[in-house]
Design an enzyme around this catalytic site. Structure first.
Site, PDB file in Angstrom:
ATOM      1  CB  SER A 142      -0.893   0.001   1.252  1.00 43.16           C
ATOM      2  OG  SER A 142      -1.536   1.253   1.388  1.00 43.16           O
ATOM      3  CE1 TYR A 155      -4.627  -2.376   4.686  1.00 44.08           C
ATOM      4  CE2 TYR A 155      -3.436  -0.313   4.357  1.00 44.08           C
ATOM      5  CZ  TYR A 155      -4.146  -1.378   3.841  1.00 44.08           C
ATOM      6  OH  TYR A 155      -4.365  -1.462   2.490  1.00 44.08           O
TER       7      TYR A 155
END
Ligand code: NAP
Length: 247
Positions: A142, A155
């Protein structure tokens, strides 16, 4: 026929990856966690265009279930494609959770860790004996590991770990000519973390050089292309696909 296993392909980026792979003539093992009917719809969409796919249940957060998943994969490879091996693994399954560091619980932390780092590690380990030499592992990382966007710390940290793990996979699997790369999306229109509302989307579009959020096929197409032989010299890379997110 080459075969790809795409985790979390009942929806979002995984579903798009499965469809884009099938368009390139790759057979696909679609996996779902809570939405079997959506996985069936992906399989049906692939079959409607002449492709081949099957759907299997997989919880990436539960490594104890991996041996049973391995057995199910072996069974389907033989039954559908007459093969004992597969070619490509896309570690895509995941979920988002917004909570500042000050209030993240240990349970939330462990849940994200299990799905985004431990799961891809041990699933790849479990499937490696079935992967054809010359295969490819693609991990979904990400852009939030490159820039800090408040509220997604665990995350983003685990995605950063997955980016590092990708380089180690490339190093250790290279002797079998297996490539490993990661794709780091920016803001893409999926249901991740509850999806986009108008205000949130406008903010993300404003942070993106091309002035909009991305669409799932803009990631799925890149992954399918990365798997192909024309990109066979790309290895050990984290490739951001974000339209220029926070640059
Ligand atoms: N969308 C973005 O902007 C963006 C940006 C950067 C990175 N990513 C990454 O891209 C990947 C795909 O995200 P997405 O946006 O496509 O999300 P999504 O639309 O919410 O879809 C998530 C997919 O993952 C599956 N899944 C969730 N938890 C799972 C678990 N424990 N075990 C197995 N499967 C599970 C879901 O299956 P069921 O529906 O069957 O439960 C679904 O197929 C994720 O790793 C995410 O972190 C996305």
């Amino acid at each position: 026929m080459r075969v790809a296993i795409v985790t979390g392909s009942s929806r979002g980026l995984g579903a798009s990856t499965a469809i884009k792979c099938a368009e390139r003539g790759i057979g696909v093992v679609v996996t779902y966690n809570n939405n079997p009917e959506k996985a069936d719809a992906v399989v049906a969409a692939i079959a409607a265009t002449g492709g081949t796919a099957v759907a299997l249940k997989l919880d990436v957060g539960d490594s104890q279930s991996f041996p049973a998943f391995l057995d199910a994969v072996k069974e389907q490879l033989q039954a559908v494609w007459g093969r004992k091996t597969f070619d490509y693994l896309v570690n895509n399954a995941g979920y988002g959770l917004f909570n500042p560091i000050a209030t993240v619980t240990e349970e939330q932390f462990d849940g994200l860790f299990n799905v985004h780092l431990k799961g891809p590690f041990f699933l790849t380990q479990a499937l490696l004996p079935l992967m054809e030499d010359g295969g490819h592992v693609v991990n979904l990382t990400s852009a939030t590991s490159r820039v800090a966007t408040a509220g997604v710390a665990p995350y983003a940290a685990f995605k950063g770990g997955l980016e590092v793990l990708t380089r180690y996979m490339a190093k250790e699997f290279g002797e079998r000519r297996i490539r490993a790369n990661s794709i780091a999306p920016g803001a893409i229109r999926t249901e991740l973390g509850g999806g986009l509302n108008g205000e949130f989307e406008a903010m993300l579009a404003g942070q993106t050089a091309l002035g909009r959020v991305g669409e799932p096929e803009e990631i799925g197409g890149v992954i399918a292309s990365l798997l192909s032989d024309e990109n066979r010299w790309i290895n050990a890379q984290n490739i951001e696909v974000s339209g220029g997110y926070i640059i």
